[in-house]
Design a protein around this motif. Structure first.
Motif, short mmCIF file in Angstrom:
data_model
loop_
_atom_site.label_atom_id
_atom_site.label_comp_id
_atom_site.label_asym_id
_atom_site.label_seq_id
_atom_site.Cartn_x
_atom_site.Cartn_y
_atom_site.Cartn_z
N ASP A 151 0.81 -1.22 0.00
CA ASP A 151 0.00 0.00 0.00
C ASP A 151 0.85 1.27 0.00
OD1 ASP A 151 1.00 -0.19 2.56
OD2 ASP A 151 -0.88 0.34 3.56
N GLY A 152 2.16 1.15 -0.18
CA GLY A 152 3.01 2.34 -0.23
C GLY A 152 4.21 2.23 0.68
N TRP A 153 4.85 3.38 0.91
CA TRP A 153 6.07 3.42 1.71
C TRP A 153 5.79 3.64 3.19
CZ3 TRP A 153 10.53 2.03 -0.30
CH2 TRP A 153 10.75 2.19 -1.68
N MET A 154 6.53 2.93 4.03
CA MET A 154 6.56 3.20 5.46
C MET A 154 7.84 3.99 5.76
SD MET A 154 6.45 0.60 8.73
CE MET A 154 7.99 -0.24 8.34
N LEU A 155 7.73 5.00 6.59
CA LEU A 155 8.84 5.86 6.96
C LEU A 155 9.23 5.60 8.41
CD1 LEU A 155 10.75 8.34 6.68
CD2 LEU A 155 8.75 9.79 7.12
N THR A 156 10.50 5.22 8.64
CA THR A 156 11.01 5.06 9.99
C THR A 156 12.09 6.11 10.26
OG1 THR A 156 12.81 3.52 9.43
CG2 THR A 156 10.61 2.58 9.82
N VAL A 157 12.25 6.46 11.52
CA VAL A 157 13.22 7.49 11.88
C VAL A 157 13.97 7.09 13.15
CG1 VAL A 157 11.96 9.41 10.81
CG2 VAL A 157 11.47 8.78 13.19
N GLY A 158 15.22 7.54 13.23
CA GLY A 158 15.97 7.44 14.48
C GLY A 158 16.79 6.19 14.67
N GLY A 159 16.90 5.36 13.65
CA GLY A 159 17.71 4.16 13.81
C GLY A 159 19.19 4.45 13.58
N ASN A 160 20.05 3.62 14.14
CA ASN A 160 21.47 3.70 13.84
C ASN A 160 22.18 2.46 14.34
OD1 ASN A 160 21.25 5.52 16.59
ND2 ASN A 160 23.10 4.30 16.58
N GLU A 199 24.52 15.65 17.35
CA GLU A 199 23.49 14.75 17.87
C GLU A 199 22.81 13.99 16.73
OE1 GLU A 199 20.40 15.52 21.37
OE2 GLU A 199 19.75 16.48 19.51
N ARG A 200 22.84 12.66 16.77
CA ARG A 200 22.14 11.86 15.78
C ARG A 200 20.64 12.01 15.97
NH1 ARG A 200 25.24 7.61 13.40
NH2 ARG A 200 23.38 7.15 12.15
N LEU A 201 19.89 11.71 14.92
CA LEU A 201 18.43 11.86 14.97
C LEU A 201 17.82 11.05 16.10
CD1 LEU A 201 15.71 12.78 13.90
CD2 LEU A 201 15.89 11.08 12.08
N GLY A 202 18.33 9.82 16.32
CA GLY A 202 17.79 9.01 17.41
C GLY A 202 17.93 9.68 18.76
N LYS A 203 19.05 10.35 19.01
CA LYS A 203 19.25 11.06 20.28
C LYS A 203 18.30 12.25 20.39
CE LYS A 203 22.61 8.65 22.11
NZ LYS A 203 22.42 7.92 23.41
N THR A 204 18.06 12.91 19.26
CA THR A 204 17.10 14.02 19.28
C THR A 204 15.71 13.51 19.65
OG1 THR A 204 18.35 15.11 17.52
CG2 THR A 204 16.13 15.93 17.93
N ILE A 205 15.33 12.35 19.12
CA ILE A 205 14.03 11.76 19.43
C ILE A 205 13.97 11.34 20.89
CG2 ILE A 205 12.55 9.74 18.98
CD1 ILE A 205 13.46 9.96 16.03
N GLU A 206 15.06 10.79 21.42
CA GLU A 206 15.07 10.42 22.83
C GLU A 206 14.91 11.64 23.73
OE1 GLU A 206 18.65 8.23 23.46
OE2 GLU A 206 18.01 6.55 22.19
N ARG A 207 15.42 12.77 23.27
CA ARG A 207 15.35 14.01 24.06
C ARG A 207 14.00 14.70 23.93
NH1 ARG A 207 16.92 19.10 22.52
NH2 ARG A 207 17.97 18.28 20.66
N LEU A 208 13.43 14.71 22.72
CA LEU A 208 12.22 15.49 22.46
C LEU A 208 10.99 14.65 22.14
CD1 LEU A 208 13.76 18.26 20.16
CD2 LEU A 208 13.31 18.39 22.62
#
Length: 217
Positions: A151-160, A199-208
Protein backbone atom coordinates in the motif's frame (compact mmCIF):
# COMPACT_ATOMS: atom_id res chain seq x y z
CA UNK A 1 45.40 23.38 -0.83
CA UNK A 2 42.83 20.78 0.24
CA UNK A 3 43.51 18.67 3.32
CA UNK A 4 43.62 14.90 2.89
CA UNK A 5 40.23 14.49 4.58
CA UNK A 6 38.70 16.98 2.17
CA UNK A 7 40.06 14.82 -0.67
CA UNK A 8 38.23 11.81 0.73
CA UNK A 9 41.50 10.14 1.77
CA UNK A 10 41.39 8.05 4.95
CA UNK A 11 44.59 7.00 6.70
CA UNK A 12 44.92 3.22 7.04
CA UNK A 13 46.14 0.97 9.85
CA UNK A 14 49.76 1.12 8.69
CA UNK A 15 49.73 4.91 9.26
CA UNK A 16 51.40 5.34 5.87
CA UNK A 17 48.83 4.60 3.14
CA UNK A 18 45.32 5.85 2.40
CA UNK A 19 41.98 4.64 1.09
CA UNK A 20 39.70 6.60 -1.22
CA UNK A 21 36.14 5.73 -2.17
CA UNK A 22 34.33 7.52 -5.02
CA UNK A 23 30.66 8.27 -4.70
CA UNK A 24 28.59 5.49 -6.31
CA UNK A 25 24.89 6.42 -5.96
CA UNK A 26 22.97 3.50 -4.42
CA UNK A 27 25.83 1.16 -5.30
CA UNK A 28 24.90 0.88 -8.98
CA UNK A 29 27.97 0.47 -11.17
CA UNK A 30 28.64 0.00 -14.87
CA UNK A 31 31.23 -2.30 -16.48
CA UNK A 32 33.13 0.84 -17.53
CA UNK A 33 33.30 2.09 -13.93
CA UNK A 34 34.53 -1.28 -12.68
CA UNK A 35 37.26 -1.27 -15.33
CA UNK A 36 38.28 2.27 -14.36
CA UNK A 37 38.50 1.35 -10.68
CA UNK A 38 40.58 -1.72 -11.50
CA UNK A 39 42.87 0.27 -13.81
CA UNK A 40 43.46 2.99 -11.19
CA UNK A 41 44.11 0.40 -8.48
CA UNK A 42 46.69 -1.34 -10.67
CA UNK A 43 48.32 1.88 -11.89
CA UNK A 44 48.99 3.17 -8.39
CA UNK A 45 49.78 -0.17 -6.74
CA UNK A 46 46.78 -0.32 -4.42
CA UNK A 47 46.73 -3.10 -1.85
CA UNK A 48 43.03 -3.94 -2.30
CA UNK A 49 39.65 -3.00 -3.70
CA UNK A 50 37.00 -3.21 -0.96
CA UNK A 51 33.22 -2.99 -1.24
CA UNK A 52 32.22 -0.87 1.75
CA UNK A 53 29.19 -1.06 4.02
CA UNK A 54 27.85 2.02 2.24
CA UNK A 55 28.04 0.20 -1.14
CA UNK A 56 31.02 2.20 -2.35
CA UNK A 57 34.18 0.57 -3.72
CA UNK A 58 37.25 1.73 -1.84
CA UNK A 59 40.72 1.74 -3.33
CA UNK A 60 42.87 0.78 -0.36
CA UNK A 61 46.58 1.29 0.21
CA UNK A 62 47.45 4.35 -1.88
CA UNK A 63 50.53 6.43 -1.20
CA UNK A 64 49.89 10.04 -0.20
CA UNK A 65 51.72 11.38 -3.24
CA UNK A 66 49.41 9.41 -5.57
CA UNK A 67 46.06 10.56 -4.16
CA UNK A 68 45.54 13.58 -6.42
CA UNK A 69 46.53 11.65 -9.53
CA UNK A 70 44.25 8.76 -8.59
CA UNK A 71 41.25 11.07 -8.25
CA UNK A 72 42.11 12.71 -11.55
CA UNK A 73 42.22 9.31 -13.25
CA UNK A 74 38.88 8.31 -11.71
CA UNK A 75 37.10 11.57 -12.67
CA UNK A 76 34.63 10.92 -9.86
CA UNK A 77 33.61 12.81 -6.71
CA UNK A 78 34.43 11.34 -3.28
CA UNK A 79 31.72 9.63 -1.31
CA UNK A 80 30.71 11.48 1.87
CA UNK A 81 32.33 9.19 4.46
CA UNK A 82 33.24 11.59 7.29
CA UNK A 83 31.85 14.71 8.94
CA UNK A 84 28.41 15.93 9.99
CA UNK A 85 26.55 15.31 6.78
CA UNK A 86 24.32 12.90 4.87
CA UNK A 87 26.26 9.81 3.86
CA UNK A 88 25.68 7.61 0.81
CA UNK A 89 22.10 6.34 0.52
CA UNK A 90 21.67 2.56 0.57
CA UNK A 91 19.01 0.98 -1.63
CA UNK A 92 18.07 -2.57 -2.58
CA UNK A 93 17.06 -3.59 -6.15
CA UNK A 94 13.35 -3.05 -5.37
CA UNK A 95 10.90 -3.47 -8.23
CA UNK A 96 13.67 -2.74 -10.75
CA UNK A 97 15.02 -6.29 -10.45
CA UNK A 98 13.87 -8.21 -7.37
CA UNK A 99 10.84 -10.51 -7.58
CA UNK A 100 10.00 -9.64 -3.96
CA UNK A 101 10.08 -5.87 -4.47
CA UNK A 102 6.88 -4.01 -3.68
CA UNK A 103 8.11 -0.44 -4.27
CA UNK A 104 10.74 1.26 -6.46
CA UNK A 105 13.64 1.33 -4.01
CA UNK A 106 16.31 2.20 -6.57
CA UNK A 107 14.28 5.00 -8.13
CA UNK A 108 13.48 6.63 -4.78
CA UNK A 109 16.99 5.95 -3.45
CA UNK A 110 18.59 7.69 -6.43
CA UNK A 111 16.39 10.75 -5.89
CA UNK A 112 17.30 10.86 -2.20
CA UNK A 113 20.99 10.51 -3.02
CA UNK A 114 20.83 13.32 -5.56
CA UNK A 115 19.03 15.61 -3.12
CA UNK A 116 20.91 14.88 0.11
CA UNK A 117 24.32 13.22 -0.38
CA UNK A 118 26.92 15.36 1.37
CA UNK A 119 24.37 17.83 2.78
CA UNK A 120 25.64 19.35 6.03
CA UNK A 121 23.40 18.68 9.04
CA UNK A 122 23.80 18.89 12.83
CA UNK A 123 25.05 15.29 12.97
CA UNK A 124 25.98 12.28 10.89
CA UNK A 125 22.92 11.19 8.93
CA UNK A 126 22.24 7.95 7.07
CA UNK A 127 19.35 6.89 4.83
CA UNK A 128 18.31 3.52 3.44
CA UNK A 129 15.55 2.40 1.09
CA UNK A 130 14.17 -1.16 1.08
CA UNK A 131 11.65 -2.26 -1.52
CA UNK A 132 9.87 -4.75 0.76
CA UNK A 133 9.50 -5.55 4.49
CA UNK A 134 12.54 -7.86 4.40
CA UNK A 135 14.52 -4.60 4.65
CA UNK A 136 17.66 -5.84 2.90
CA UNK A 137 19.07 -2.29 2.99
CA UNK A 138 18.76 -2.32 6.80
CA UNK A 139 16.35 0.59 6.81
CA UNK A 140 15.41 -0.01 10.45
CA UNK A 141 18.89 1.02 11.61
CA UNK A 142 19.22 4.26 9.64
CA UNK A 143 18.36 7.82 10.68
CA UNK A 144 15.73 7.76 7.94
CA UNK A 145 14.52 4.41 6.62
CA UNK A 146 11.99 3.68 3.90
CA UNK A 147 10.36 0.26 3.63
CA UNK A 148 8.13 -0.66 0.72
CA UNK A 149 4.76 -2.30 1.30
CA UNK A 150 1.90 -3.14 -1.05
CA UNK A 151 0.00 0.00 0.00
CA UNK A 152 3.01 2.34 -0.23
CA UNK A 153 6.07 3.42 1.71
CA UNK A 154 6.56 3.20 5.46
CA UNK A 155 8.84 5.86 6.96
CA UNK A 156 11.01 5.06 9.99
CA UNK A 157 13.22 7.49 11.88
CA UNK A 158 15.97 7.44 14.48
CA UNK A 159 17.71 4.16 13.81
CA UNK A 160 21.47 3.70 13.84
CA UNK A 161 24.23 1.15 14.25
CA UNK A 162 27.46 1.58 16.18
CA UNK A 163 28.48 1.47 19.81
CA UNK A 164 24.93 2.30 20.91
CA UNK A 165 22.65 0.72 18.27
CA UNK A 166 19.05 1.86 18.01
CA UNK A 167 16.08 0.47 16.07
CA UNK A 168 14.13 3.17 14.25
CA UNK A 169 10.53 4.03 15.02
CA UNK A 170 7.69 4.06 12.52
CA UNK A 171 6.64 7.63 11.86
CA UNK A 172 4.01 7.20 9.13
CA UNK A 173 3.08 4.92 6.23
CA UNK A 174 1.05 4.64 3.04
CA UNK A 175 3.07 7.18 1.01
CA UNK A 176 3.46 7.11 -2.74
CA UNK A 177 6.89 8.01 -4.17
CA UNK A 178 6.31 11.77 -4.27
CA UNK A 179 4.67 11.74 -0.87
CA UNK A 180 7.52 9.92 0.84
CA UNK A 181 10.14 12.21 -0.72
CA UNK A 182 8.22 15.21 0.63
CA UNK A 183 7.96 13.54 4.04
CA UNK A 184 11.71 12.90 4.17
CA UNK A 185 12.33 16.57 3.34
CA UNK A 186 10.16 17.62 6.29
CA UNK A 187 11.90 15.19 8.66
CA UNK A 188 15.32 16.45 7.60
CA UNK A 189 14.27 20.05 8.14
CA UNK A 190 12.76 19.24 11.56
CA UNK A 191 16.01 17.53 12.51
CA UNK A 192 18.00 20.56 11.36
CA UNK A 193 15.83 22.84 13.49
CA UNK A 194 15.77 20.70 16.65
CA UNK A 195 19.05 18.76 16.90
CA UNK A 196 22.09 19.81 18.87
CA UNK A 197 25.45 19.83 17.12
CA UNK A 198 26.80 16.31 16.77
CA UNK A 199 23.49 14.75 17.87
CA UNK A 200 22.14 11.86 15.78
CA UNK A 201 18.43 11.86 14.97
CA UNK A 202 17.79 9.01 17.41
CA UNK A 203 19.25 11.06 20.28
CA UNK A 204 17.10 14.02 19.28
CA UNK A 205 14.03 11.76 19.43
CA UNK A 206 15.07 10.42 22.83
CA UNK A 207 15.35 14.01 24.06
CA UNK A 208 12.22 15.49 22.46
CA UNK A 209 10.07 12.52 21.44
CA UNK A 210 8.50 12.01 18.03
CA UNK A 211 6.08 14.95 18.25
CA UNK A 212 8.29 17.51 16.42
CA UNK A 213 8.62 15.08 13.52
CA UNK A 214 4.96 14.05 13.46
CA UNK A 215 3.98 17.71 13.47
CA UNK A 216 6.38 18.38 10.59
CA UNK A 217 4.45 15.92 8.42
Amino acid sequence: MLKLGEKGAILQRDKETYAIAPHIPCGVVTPELLRTLADVAEKFGAQALKITGATRIAIVGLREEDIDAAWEALSLAPGAAVGLCVRSVRACPGTSYCKLGQQDALGVGMKLDEAYHGMELPGKFKMAVSGCPLSCSESWVRDVGLIGKKDGWMLTVGGNVGASPRIGQQLASGFDDDGVLAAVARVVEAYRENAKKGERLGKTIERLGLDPFREAL
